[in-house]
Design a protein around this motif. Structure first.
Motif, PDB file in Angstrom:
ATOM      1  N   LEU A   1       9.757  -2.643 -16.559  1.00 21.98           N
ATOM      2  CA  LEU A   1       8.375  -2.188 -16.386  1.00 21.98           C
ATOM      3  C   LEU A   1       7.950  -2.305 -14.931  1.00 21.98           C
TER       4      LEU A   1
ATOM      5  N   GLN B   1       9.753   0.238 -12.648  1.00 24.98           N
ATOM      6  CA  GLN B   1       9.216   1.595 -12.785  1.00 24.98           C
ATOM      7  C   GLN B   1       7.899   1.778 -12.047  1.00 24.98           C
ATOM      8  N   SER B   2       7.115   0.703 -11.911  1.00 23.41           N
ATOM      9  CA  SER B   2       5.772   0.826 -11.338  1.00 23.41           C
ATOM     10  C   SER B   2       5.677   0.302  -9.910  1.00 23.41           C
TER      11      SER B   2
ATOM     12  N   MET C   1      -3.094  -2.362 -17.919  1.00 21.71           N
ATOM     13  CA  MET C   1      -2.861  -1.124 -18.664  1.00 21.71           C
ATOM     14  C   MET C   1      -4.150  -0.480 -19.158  1.00 21.71           C
TER      15      MET C   1
ATOM     16  N   LYS D   1      -4.786   4.823 -11.001  1.00 27.81           N
ATOM     17  CA  LYS D   1      -3.645   4.064 -11.496  1.00 27.81           C
ATOM     18  C   LYS D   1      -3.676   2.644 -10.960  1.00 27.81           C
TER      19      LYS D   1
ATOM     20  N   SER E   1      -3.693  -5.145 -23.890  1.00 25.74           N
ATOM     21  CA  SER E   1      -3.136  -3.790 -23.882  1.00 25.74           C
ATOM     22  C   SER E   1      -2.503  -3.391 -25.202  1.00 25.74           C
ATOM     23  N   HIS E   2      -1.948  -4.355 -25.934  1.00 27.47           N
ATOM     24  CA  HIS E   2      -1.254  -4.049 -27.178  1.00 27.47           C
ATOM     25  C   HIS E   2      -1.924  -4.678 -28.404  1.00 27.47           C
TER      26      HIS E   2
ATOM     27  N   ASN F   1       8.242   0.943 -26.316  1.00 28.44           N
ATOM     28  CA  ASN F   1       7.792   2.028 -27.199  1.00 28.44           C
ATOM     29  C   ASN F   1       6.267   2.080 -27.293  1.00 28.44           C
ATOM     30  N   ASP F   2       5.579   1.948 -26.141  1.00 32.63           N
ATOM     31  CA  ASP F   2       4.142   1.701 -26.204  1.00 32.63           C
ATOM     32  C   ASP F   2       3.256   2.814 -25.669  1.00 32.63           C
ATOM     33  N   GLN F   3       3.821   3.897 -25.165  1.00 33.31           N
ATOM     34  CA  GLN F   3       3.002   4.857 -24.437  1.00 33.31           C
ATOM     35  C   GLN F   3       1.873   5.438 -25.276  1.00 33.31           C
ATOM     36  N   GLN F   4       2.161   5.798 -26.508  1.00 37.84           N
ATOM     37  CA  GLN F   4       1.143   6.472 -27.315  1.00 37.84           C
ATOM     38  C   GLN F   4       0.008   5.531 -27.687  1.00 37.84           C
TER      39      GLN F   4
ATOM     40  N   ARG G   1      -2.161   4.232 -24.778  1.00 38.80           N
ATOM     41  CA  ARG G   1      -3.026   5.312 -24.310  1.00 38.80           C
ATOM     42  C   ARG G   1      -4.198   5.524 -25.266  1.00 38.80           C
TER      43      ARG G   1
END
Length: 392
Positions: free
Chosen positions: A84, A87-88, A212, A218, A241-242, A287-290, A293
């Motif tokens: 993570l 990537q950022s 997030m 961003k 976030s989750h 597996n968290d993008q959807q 968001r």
């Protein structure tokens, strides 16, 4: 006769202002007594943890992932966090730079325990999250604060913050996106702070648990913003976030030399976090993008709805948060300070908010409103606040 003696840490912790959560606790008591109370005073997401994460945890329970875990955390989750960050950020990250803790609070406590001795100086902007001060007090740290600019949406004045640092400062502690303000520190400012702290031999520790939930622009982490990572410590987690606040999952990303010490600290105090929870957390990050968001979009809509409704309310002014799940409202136009407003609002209209002075003296005339309620509840809350202000 036995005379009990206790460690000084217990005295320091008990000396924390007892009325920080007084309004919230009274609201809970009113609820227990059958009063219709709307709770806007806590930051616990009202969303359920997404079902795929729950299913993943259950599946790992069933295959026996219930044993002791490594003190630094399961390698799969550490790698997921490292991926993570890679990537950022322009800086690649490895699992050797990641430590897992049961929640961001314990991560912060562990980091400061490994960086500071009793009596050392730590600097932090305020208003700040109410949970920081007990940690600072428990570790017997000397806290110096600098007020954010309440007149400009709680922005951070970099030069003023630099001037707050002294020769005794060992850690600069920042929070972006901020709780309670929802303010985001720009990447250029973080880069400048990081370089300045590096020059002064000061650690820069950054709590980024709302990373997030950015609504405009961003999020740029301290790790992504800094040119050199030698003095950078970043803390994050999954509670907000989750919608996993009760799962207690947090982490530290830092130089590997500090991570090694954090592993020794965790081995002596925590002895790891549950395996099946870490397995599900790794799955969540991969597996968290959807659903992240979807939750972020819902919080944004709640923010916009509340700001629109309260903009029509006489004598209060709400700051527009760029992230997070809270709104800070200036209530000085009502003739009341934040504490008086919160107490009277609860008593007369059954709406619970947190007085701003809980977060620091600069927020004395503010209250913090949470967005962890659905819009039908927020609609009723805004209507009650309108009626309350009209009655003053």
């Amino acid at each position: 006769m036995f005379t009990p003696r206790y460690a000084q840490i217990t005295e320091r912790l008990s000396s924390e202002d007892s009325d920080v959560w007084a309004v919230h606790e009274k609201a809970l008591e009113m609820q227990r007594n059958g009063v219709d109370v709307i709770l806007l005073s806590v930051g616990d997401p009202d969303f359920r943890t997404p079902e795929p994460i729950i299913d993943n945890a259950v599946s790992h329970l069933r295959v026996g992932r219930t044993h002791y875990s490594a003190s630094l955390g399961e390698i799969k989750l550490r790698r997921a966090v490292a991926d993570l960050e890679t990537q950022s950020s322009p800086h690649p990250c490895t699992a050797d730079e990641v430590a897992i803790f049961p929640g961001a609070t314990s991560a912060i406590y562990a980091v400061l325990s490994c960086l500071l001795n009793p009596g050392d100086e730590i600097v932090a902007p305020e208003p700040m999250y109410v949970g920081y001060k007990p940690i600072f007090k428990g570790l017997d740290l000397q806290l110096r604060t600098m007020p954010l600019d309440v007149g400009h949406n709680f922005s951070l004045n970099i030069e003023a913050l630099k001037s707050t640092l002294t020769d005794r400062t060992r850690v600069l502690f920042i929070n972006t996106p901020g709780n309670p303000t929802g303010a985001i520190i720009p990447a250029a400012d973080i880069r400048e702070l990081a370089a300045y702290c590096l020059e002064k031999n000061i650690w820069l520790v950054c709590d980024e648990v709302y990373s997030m939930f950015c609504y405009e622009g961003k999020h740029m982490s301290a790790r992504a913003s800094a040119e050199c990572l030698d003095n950078i410590v970043m803390i994050d987690g999954l509670s907000k976030s989750h919608a996993m606040s009760g799962w207690r999952v947090g982490w530290v990303v830092a130089p590997s030399t500090l991570i090694k010490r954090l592993g020794e600290y965790a081995g002596a105090t925590l002895f790891g976090s549950p395996q099946f929870i870490q397995d599900a957390s790794a799955f969540a990050l991969e597996n968290d993008q959807q659903y992240v968001r979807e939750m972020r979009d819902e919080y944004r809509e709640r923010r916009d709805y509340v700001l629109d409704k309260l903009s029509k309310v006489k004598n209060i002014h709400c700051s527009r948060p760029h992230a997070g799940m809270f709104i800070m409202c200036d209530v000085s136009g009502t003739g009341l300070n934040g504490k008086q407003f919160a107490e009277k609002l609860l008593e007369e209209q059954g709406v619970s908010v947190i007085p701003g002075d809980a977060f620091g003296p600069s927020a004395e005339n503010f209250v913090r409103m949470g967005l962890a309620q659905n819009r039908s509840v927020l609609k009723r809350a805004c209507k009650r606040i309108k009626h309350f202000c009209a009655s003053l």
